[in-house]
Design a protein around this motif. Structure first.
Motif, PDB file in Angstrom:
ATOM      1  N   ILE A 351       0.865  -1.188   0.000  1.00 34.90           N
ATOM      2  CA  ILE A 351       0.000   0.000   0.000  1.00 34.90           C
ATOM      3  C   ILE A 351       0.900   1.236   0.000  1.00 34.90           C
ATOM      4  CG2 ILE A 351      -1.907   1.200   1.144  1.00 34.90           C
ATOM      5  CD1 ILE A 351      -2.456  -1.335   2.739  1.00 34.90           C
ATOM      6  N   PRO A 352       1.033   1.895  -1.145  1.00 33.57           N
ATOM      7  CA  PRO A 352       1.930   3.044  -1.211  1.00 33.57           C
ATOM      8  C   PRO A 352       1.522   4.131  -0.204  1.00 33.57           C
ATOM      9  CG  PRO A 352       1.165   2.411  -3.406  1.00 33.57           C
ATOM     10  CD  PRO A 352       0.371   1.612  -2.422  1.00 33.57           C
ATOM     11  N   HIS A 353       2.514   4.661   0.519  1.00 28.52           N
ATOM     12  CA  HIS A 353       2.231   5.729   1.480  1.00 28.52           C
ATOM     13  C   HIS A 353       3.518   6.488   1.773  1.00 28.52           C
ATOM     14  CE1 HIS A 353       3.468   2.181   3.858  1.00 28.52           C
ATOM     15  NE2 HIS A 353       4.111   3.071   4.581  1.00 28.52           N
ATOM     16  N   ASP A 354       3.376   7.631   2.436  1.00 31.69           N
ATOM     17  CA  ASP A 354       4.549   8.461   2.722  1.00 31.69           C
ATOM     18  C   ASP A 354       4.959   8.429   4.186  1.00 31.69           C
ATOM     19  OD1 ASP A 354       4.625   9.532  -0.005  1.00 31.69           O
ATOM     20  OD2 ASP A 354       2.795  10.575   0.560  1.00 31.69           O
ATOM     21  N   GLY A 355       4.062   7.956   5.039  1.00 30.17           N
ATOM     22  CA  GLY A 355       4.387   7.900   6.453  1.00 30.17           C
ATOM     23  C   GLY A 355       3.532   6.864   7.140  1.00 30.17           C
ATOM     24  N   VAL A 356       4.018   6.384   8.291  1.00 35.86           N
ATOM     25  CA  VAL A 356       3.254   5.368   8.990  1.00 35.86           C
ATOM     26  C   VAL A 356       3.316   5.626  10.493  1.00 35.86           C
ATOM     27  CG1 VAL A 356       5.226   3.789   8.917  1.00 35.86           C
ATOM     28  CG2 VAL A 356       2.972   2.865   9.319  1.00 35.86           C
ATOM     29  N   VAL A 357       2.193   5.386  11.183  1.00 35.19           N
ATOM     30  CA  VAL A 357       2.139   5.571  12.630  1.00 35.19           C
ATOM     31  C   VAL A 357       1.506   4.323  13.229  1.00 35.19           C
ATOM     32  CG1 VAL A 357       1.336   7.028  14.538  1.00 35.19           C
ATOM     33  CG2 VAL A 357       1.634   8.029  12.244  1.00 35.19           C
ATOM     34  N   LEU A 358       2.165   3.783  14.237  1.00 37.55           N
ATOM     35  CA  LEU A 358       1.524   2.704  14.977  1.00 37.55           C
ATOM     36  C   LEU A 358       0.980   3.317  16.260  1.00 37.55           C
ATOM     37  CD1 LEU A 358       0.947  -0.350  15.269  1.00 37.55           C
ATOM     38  CD2 LEU A 358       3.105  -0.488  16.537  1.00 37.55           C
ATOM     39  N   VAL A 359      -0.329   3.262  16.391  1.00 30.99           N
ATOM     40  CA  VAL A 359      -0.969   3.842  17.568  1.00 30.99           C
ATOM     41  C   VAL A 359      -1.318   2.685  18.485  1.00 30.99           C
ATOM     42  CG1 VAL A 359      -2.892   5.256  18.395  1.00 30.99           C
ATOM     43  CG2 VAL A 359      -2.023   5.570  16.064  1.00 30.99           C
ATOM     44  N   THR A 360      -0.578   2.525  19.576  1.00 27.83           N
ATOM     45  CA  THR A 360      -0.951   1.459  20.500  1.00 27.83           C
ATOM     46  C   THR A 360      -0.839   1.944  21.927  1.00 27.83           C
ATOM     47  OG1 THR A 360       0.425  -0.257  21.515  1.00 27.83           O
ATOM     48  CG2 THR A 360       0.904   0.243  19.234  1.00 27.83           C
ATOM     49  N   GLN A 361      -1.883   1.672  22.664  1.00 31.32           N
ATOM     50  CA  GLN A 361      -1.987   2.053  24.075  1.00 31.32           C
ATOM     51  C   GLN A 361      -1.615   3.505  24.306  1.00 31.32           C
ATOM     52  OE1 GLN A 361       0.459  -1.123  25.298  1.00 31.32           O
ATOM     53  NE2 GLN A 361      -1.272  -2.536  25.500  1.00 31.32           N
ATOM     54  N   GLY A 362      -2.236   4.351  23.459  1.00 31.33           N
ATOM     55  CA  GLY A 362      -2.052   5.782  23.635  1.00 31.33           C
ATOM     56  C   GLY A 362      -0.678   6.303  23.233  1.00 31.33           C
ATOM     57  N   ARG A 363       0.167   5.436  22.639  1.00 30.66           N
ATOM     58  CA  ARG A 363       1.480   5.913  22.205  1.00 30.66           C
ATOM     59  C   ARG A 363       1.590   5.876  20.693  1.00 30.66           C
ATOM     60  NH1 ARG A 363       5.154   2.148  24.819  1.00 30.66           N
ATOM     61  NH2 ARG A 363       6.770   3.277  23.689  1.00 30.66           N
ATOM     62  N   PHE A 364       2.416   6.744  20.175  1.00 30.16           N
ATOM     63  CA  PHE A 364       2.554   6.871  18.731  1.00 30.16           C
ATOM     64  C   PHE A 364       3.967   6.525  18.304  1.00 30.16           C
ATOM     65  CE2 PHE A 364      -0.466  10.127  20.200  1.00 30.16           C
ATOM     66  CZ  PHE A 364      -1.627   9.640  19.613  1.00 30.16           C
ATOM     67  N   HIS A 365       4.099   5.523  17.453  1.00 25.05           N
ATOM     68  CA  HIS A 365       5.409   5.211  16.883  1.00 25.05           C
ATOM     69  C   HIS A 365       5.373   5.657  15.444  1.00 25.05           C
ATOM     70  CE1 HIS A 365       6.039   2.611  20.409  1.00 25.05           C
ATOM     71  NE2 HIS A 365       4.747   2.375  20.259  1.00 25.05           N
ATOM     72  N   ARG A 366       6.151   6.707  15.119  1.00 22.46           N
ATOM     73  CA  ARG A 366       6.013   7.340  13.804  1.00 22.46           C
ATOM     74  C   ARG A 366       7.228   7.088  12.930  1.00 22.46           C
ATOM     75  NH1 ARG A 366       6.231  12.969  16.029  1.00 22.46           N
ATOM     76  NH2 ARG A 366       5.854  13.705  13.912  1.00 22.46           N
ATOM     77  N   SER A 367       6.961   7.035  11.637  1.00 24.64           N
ATOM     78  CA  SER A 367       8.070   6.955  10.693  1.00 24.64           C
ATOM     79  C   SER A 367       7.644   7.593   9.376  1.00 24.64           C
ATOM     80  CB  SER A 367       8.473   5.487  10.542  1.00 24.64           C
ATOM     81  OG  SER A 367       8.778   5.187   9.216  1.00 24.64           O
ATOM     82  N   GLY A 368       8.537   8.363   8.754  1.00 26.83           N
ATOM     83  CA  GLY A 368       8.197   9.053   7.507  1.00 26.83           C
ATOM     84  C   GLY A 368       7.391  10.317   7.775  1.00 26.83           C
ATOM     85  N   ASP A 369       6.620  10.753   6.778  1.00 24.60           N
ATOM     86  CA  ASP A 369       5.842  11.991   6.879  1.00 24.60           C
ATOM     87  C   ASP A 369       4.516  11.736   7.589  1.00 24.60           C
ATOM     88  OD1 ASP A 369       7.660  13.596   5.776  1.00 24.60           O
ATOM     89  OD2 ASP A 369       6.707  13.765   3.809  1.00 24.60           O
ATOM     90  N   THR A 370       4.395  12.232   8.811  1.00 25.81           N
ATOM     91  CA  THR A 370       3.159  12.014   9.578  1.00 25.81           C
ATOM     92  C   THR A 370       2.773  13.307  10.284  1.00 25.81           C
ATOM     93  OG1 THR A 370       4.250  11.489  11.676  1.00 25.81           O
ATOM     94  CG2 THR A 370       3.987   9.675  10.094  1.00 25.81           C
ATOM     95  N   PRO A 371       1.559  13.407  10.766  1.00 26.50           N
ATOM     96  CA  PRO A 371       1.181  14.556  11.590  1.00 26.50           C
ATOM     97  C   PRO A 371       1.981  14.532  12.901  1.00 26.50           C
ATOM     98  CG  PRO A 371      -0.775  13.372  10.830  1.00 26.50           C
ATOM     99  CD  PRO A 371       0.413  12.523  10.510  1.00 26.50           C
ATOM    100  N   SER A 372       1.994  15.653  13.616  1.00 22.55           N
ATOM    101  CA  SER A 372       2.710  15.739  14.895  1.00 22.55           C
ATOM    102  C   SER A 372       1.968  14.927  15.959  1.00 22.55           C
ATOM    103  CB  SER A 372       2.779  17.196  15.339  1.00 22.55           C
ATOM    104  OG  SER A 372       1.468  17.636  15.675  1.00 22.55           O
ATOM    105  N   GLU A 373       2.623  14.691  17.094  1.00 23.14           N
ATOM    106  CA  GLU A 373       1.974  13.923  18.178  1.00 23.14           C
ATOM    107  C   GLU A 373       0.674  14.576  18.617  1.00 23.14           C
ATOM    108  OE1 GLU A 373       3.453  11.732  21.058  1.00 23.14           O
ATOM    109  OE2 GLU A 373       5.001  10.864  19.753  1.00 23.14           O
ATOM    110  N   ALA A 374       0.719  15.915  18.742  1.00 20.34           N
ATOM    111  CA  ALA A 374      -0.479  16.637  19.202  1.00 20.34           C
ATOM    112  C   ALA A 374      -1.625  16.416  18.216  1.00 20.34           C
ATOM    113  CB  ALA A 374      -0.167  18.118  19.349  1.00 20.34           C
ATOM    114  N   ASP A 375      -1.306  16.524  16.919  1.00 23.71           N
ATOM    115  CA  ASP A 375      -2.346  16.321  15.901  1.00 23.71           C
ATOM    116  C   ASP A 375      -2.819  14.870  15.885  1.00 23.71           C
ATOM    117  OD1 ASP A 375      -2.454  18.963  15.032  1.00 23.71           O
ATOM    118  OD2 ASP A 375      -0.712  18.670  13.713  1.00 23.71           O
ATOM    119  N   LEU A 376      -1.897  13.965  16.143  1.00 24.26           N
ATOM    120  CA  LEU A 376      -2.279  12.547  16.158  1.00 24.26           C
ATOM    121  C   LEU A 376      -3.240  12.254  17.307  1.00 24.26           C
ATOM    122  CD1 LEU A 376       1.071  10.815  15.190  1.00 24.26           C
ATOM    123  CD2 LEU A 376      -1.081  10.716  13.916  1.00 24.26           C
ATOM    124  N   MET A 377      -3.052  12.984  18.411  1.00 21.83           N
ATOM    125  CA  MET A 377      -3.936  12.768  19.547  1.00 21.83           C
ATOM    126  C   MET A 377      -5.365  13.155  19.172  1.00 21.83           C
ATOM    127  SD  MET A 377      -1.544  13.106  22.725  1.00 21.83           S
ATOM    128  CE  MET A 377      -2.117  14.427  23.747  1.00 21.83           C
TER     129      MET A 377
END
Ligand code: BLA
Length: 508
Positions: A351-377
């Motif tokens: 699945i082509p994409h530019d960034g990936v975030v694993l959201v687990t137990q309220g934590r964000f593991h980010r890689s590539g182009d993603t929104p900021s932590e605040a925006d992810l919340m």
């Protein structure tokens, strides 16, 4: 409320292009009843077919055409009865004049369209088709194949330029191949909004696979009477000589084109795209040549499907590959975060994409182009309002989260894969905004006058319109993206279950 106002650039899909009541000058049209009385005729019937058609209305066809011609038509009708929706006669003779005749049923009428034969045909068109298909088959890459196809249609048709125009999921289109007599490319890579080929036109093009607009200065010959005694106009959906929408004629004139032909490229029963052919001067092709081109398009569609099946298998094996690798990492005791990170290349291939975030137990593991932590919340809160255990996707995040407008350059759309139920964890794939600064290859719109139908009818203005519609959007998540996401969801769910089983077992 039904829209009864004039057709404008914003309601293109309302124009009833199948009942415009005119034919193009290169043919004459007759509509006859089931007892073969002429009900409608184009005004040029006598000019094209012969003097017996000076006042044809209400007359039996048998008074107007010689017996041999009537016999040919009757024989052909058996074909119509056996299920095909149109048939053609390649050589019908009326008083020394030779015609190609297209025949189809439209409501209660049988429609006959006469096109005079012009001189000796070369008889090559069909023979030319097969070697051209062979080249398509041999093409090294998908791009090559499209380029060869454009070249082939140009060779078969003699048109100055041929483009392969491919529809996107949102019905906008992009020029994916181009072959021109003058060197260079004019439109390759450019996108156009869905309204450039409105919905009713696309629907017609799935039923009638080739249309020739032989001369854009031809406003068409009226068919009389315009309406039947019951008050209905003649449905010309399948008429090969059907006159063209004046809006589209203006578009073509603004494009500097004098003749146009488009040939539908079908895939899985849907309109995949078109060969769009243009000529600098009026350009007419005889029926047999058109038929050869239709055949080519048909064989090309077949090759396209075959190749894409190959691609589908490839993407399936990529998904399996991803699954296997992920399982291996987890079996070796890696955490889910680490495992997902180490398969990120495979994931991107699926699945082509530019960034990936694993959201687990309220934590964000980010890689590539993603929104900021605040925006992810904020985003996580909103995702929790979408349907449970379903993949959610949007190509315009700002519709879900207005503030997202501000970071569209980094992330304009997301696809969220829920991977456990309580609390909701997600694998979030992000895509950047579609780049809109595509270089314009053609000459600037010089000297285009605003015509009677408004000022948008040039490819350049059209491209601008498309640009506005994609502002703040990422490339749409396709059906196959979502399908792969579903597979991944079940895989990850399974992984989660195993991990928690293992944890439970350890605890016990
Ligand atoms: C039809 N519009 C078409 C066709 C094409 C395009 C290929 C098929 C008919 C043909 O063979 O010419 C569009 N042609 C393009 C584009 C490029 C190109 C995008 O070469 C780019 C390189 N068109 C508009 C707007 C309206 C519109 C704003 O741009 C409506 C208000 C209408 N287009 C329109 C209609 C038809 C059409 C009604 C059907 C014509 C017919 O079959 O009668």
């Amino acid at each position: 409320a039904p829209d009864t106002g004039p057709v404008t650039l914003t309601n293109c899909d309302r124009e009833p292009i199948h009942i415009l009541g005119r034919t193009q000058r290169y043919g004459a049209l007759l509509a006859v009843s089931s007892d073969w009385l002429v009900q409608h005729a184009s005004e040029n019937a006598a000019d094209i077919i012969g003097p017996s058609f000076a006042t044809p209305l209400g007359k039996p066809l048998s008074d107007l055409l010689p017996p041999a011609a009537l016999r040919q038509i009757r024989n052909r009708l058996r074909m119509l009865e056996s299920g095909s929706n149109a048939t053609r006669i390649f050589d019908l003779v009326v008083q020394d004049r030779r015609f190609d005749v297209s025949i189809h049923q439209s409501g209660r009428h049988l429609i006959l369209e006469f096109e005079p034969k012009r001189g000796e045909r070369d008889g090559d068109a069909l023979a030319q088709t097969y070697p051209l298909i062979q080249r398509i088959r041999d093409a090294a890459s998908p791009d090559d194949m499209l380029r060869e196809a454009a070249r082939a249609v140009r060779a078969l048709s003699g048109f100055d330029s041929v483009m392969v125009y491919r529809f996107q999921e949102d019905h906008s289109g992009v020029v994916v191949a181009e072959s021109r007599r003058q060197t260079g490319q004019k439109y390759l890579g450019l996108h156009f909004p869905a309204s450039d080929i409105p919905v009713q036109a696309r629907a017609l093009y799935t039923r009638s696979l080739l249309r020739l607009i032989a001369d854009v200065s031809d406003e068409g010959v009226p068919i009389i009477p315009a309406r039947s005694p019951e008050g209905t106009p003649l449905d010309l959906s399948l008429a090969v000589t059907r006159a063209v929408s004046p809006i589209h004629l203006e578009y073509l004139r603004n494009m500097g084109v004098a003749a146009s032909m488009s040939v539908s490229i079908m895939k899985d029963g849907k309109l995949w795209g078109l060969f769009a052919c243009h000529h600098q001067s009026p350009h007419y092709l005889e029926f047999e040549q058109r038929t050869a081109i239709e055949l080519f398009a048909h064989l090309f569609s077949y090759e396209l499907t075959r190749r894409q099946e190959g691609e589908r298998n490839e993407s399936q094996s990529r998904t399996q590959n991803l699954q296997r690798k992920l399982m291996n990492h987890l079996a070796e005791g890696d955490t889910l975060e680490a495992s997902l990170l180490s398969v990120s290349d495979d994931l991107r291939a699926v699945i082509p994409h530019d960034g990936v975030v694993l959201v687990t137990q309220g934590r964000f593991h980010r890689s590539g182009d993603t929104p900021s932590e605040a925006d992810l919340m904020t985003l996580e809160g909103l995702l929790n309002t979408t349907a449970a255990s379903r993949v959610y996707s949007t190509d315009k995040l700002s519709q879900l989260m207005p503030h997202a407008e501000e970071f569209a350059k980094t992330c304009a759309g997301v696809l969220a894969i829920p991977i456990s139920r309580t609390p909701r964890d997600y694998l979030l794939l992000c895509r950047r905004e579609i780049p809109r600064n595509v270089a314009w290859a053609g000459e600037p719109a010089k000297g285009v006058q605003e015509g009677p139908n408004g000022d948008r009818l040039t490819p350049r203005k059209s491209f601008e319109a498309w640009r506005e519609t994609v502002e703040g959007r990422c490339a749409p998540w396709s059906e196959s993206d979502r399908h792969a996401a579903d597979l991944l969801r079940s895989l990850l769910l399974e992984v989660f279950l195993r991990v928690s089983d293992a944890a439970n077992a350890e605890r016990a």
